[in-house]
Scaffold this motif. Structure first.
Motif, PDB file in Angstrom:
ATOM      1  N   GLU A 293       0.705  10.461  28.522  1.00 42.83           N
ATOM      2  CA  GLU A 293       2.191  10.719  28.391  1.00 42.83           C
ATOM      3  C   GLU A 293       3.237   9.771  28.883  1.00 42.83           C
ATOM      4  OE1 GLU A 293       5.225  14.587  28.482  1.00 42.83           O
ATOM      5  OE2 GLU A 293       3.298  14.853  28.835  1.00 42.83           O
TER       6      GLU A 293
ATOM      7  N   GLU B  22       6.656   8.089  27.191  1.00 40.67           N
ATOM      8  CA  GLU B  22       8.013   8.239  27.565  1.00 40.67           C
ATOM      9  C   GLU B  22       8.768   7.049  28.125  1.00 40.67           C
ATOM     10  OE1 GLU B  22       9.324  11.454  27.542  1.00 40.67           O
ATOM     11  OE2 GLU B  22       7.578  12.116  26.707  1.00 40.67           O
TER      12      GLU B  22
ATOM     13  N   GLY C 152       5.286  11.224  21.639  1.00 42.47           N
ATOM     14  CA  GLY C 152       5.913  12.340  22.736  1.00 42.47           C
ATOM     15  C   GLY C 152       6.161  13.683  22.145  1.00 42.47           C
TER      16      GLY C 152
ATOM     17  N   ARG D  45      10.591   6.421  34.317  1.00 40.08           N
ATOM     18  CA  ARG D  45       9.412   6.558  33.919  1.00 40.08           C
ATOM     19  C   ARG D  45       8.285   5.544  34.335  1.00 40.08           C
ATOM     20  NH1 ARG D  45      11.764   8.942  28.089  1.00 40.08           N
ATOM     21  NH2 ARG D  45      12.919  10.364  29.092  1.00 40.08           N
TER      22      ARG D  45
END
Length: 216
Positions: A91, A95, A138, A210
């Protein structure tokens, strides 16, 4: 005057599905994923900011429709592949990629205001499709976290995607409706650059945040 007859019909249909999914406890549990999909996009500021940048970059209705359709087709594809475990991608990089897409659109918006037309402006459907693949990862990760009901995976996936599309459509129509009077308002020239700088700054903040998660 904008003519959104077909969109109003689709929006009304999605609202009916949303009411059905939430009002009847004994209904198919897969349909409970419809409001979850709608909530995911409407409560996801990064996805909404991307759509806002796209709407500002492509003010012509027909070209915007093609771009939003391409975005929807692309994220539907990667949403399904990710949620079903076909494409297992971590993930954090996804992101970061979503944040990067906002930065790129903000740069393109400012360049277009200065008279430089890049790929997003000249071929918005192609750029929207490419970025939609990233955003779909996402969406799929979020759906994977929720889990799919056993024996109703396909229906839940369709319901979640319909919710995402409904929320996306509602937001784009709201932007179009609000943008018309703003375009006619007599604002100082320097204010034209504010959306691009604001979206770019927020996108860069998210990107840095991120990337730090990835290397931590």
């Amino acid at each position: 005057m904008l003519n959104h007859g077909p969109y109003r019909t689709l929006g009304a249909s999605l609202c009916c599905l949303l009411i059905f999914a939430t009002a009847f406890p004994g209904s198919d549990p897969a349909w409970r994923y419809l409001p979850l999909g709608m909530a995911h996009i409407l409560l996801g500021p990064d996805h909404l900011l991307f759509l806002l940048a796209l709407a500002l970059l492509v003010p012509e209705r027909r070209r915007l429709l093609l771009a939003v359709t391409a975005f929807a087709l692309a994220h539907s594809l990667t949403l399904a592949l990710t949620a079903l475990g076909v494409v297992p991608i971590p993930e954090p990089p996804v992101e970061a990629g979503i944040a990067l897409s906002i930065v790129i659109l903000a740069l393109e918006l400012r360049r277009s205001q200065q008279g430089h037309l890049g790929l997003v402006v000249s071929s918005p459907w192609l750029a929207a499709f490419a970025f939609g693949l990233v955003h779909g990862l996402g969406f799929g990760a979020a759906l994977g976290d929720l889990g799919l009901p056993h024996g109703a995976e396909g229906r839940a996936l369709v319901a979640f995607n319909l919710g995402v599309e409904g929320g996306q459509l509602a937001f784009v129509l709201a932007v179009l409706g609000a943008w018309q009077p703003l375009r006619k308002a007599r604002l100082p020239r320097w204010t034209a650059a504010l959306p691009a700088y604001g979206m770019g700054a927020l996108g860069l903040y998210w990107l840095g945040q991120r990337l730090l998660v990835m290397v931590a």
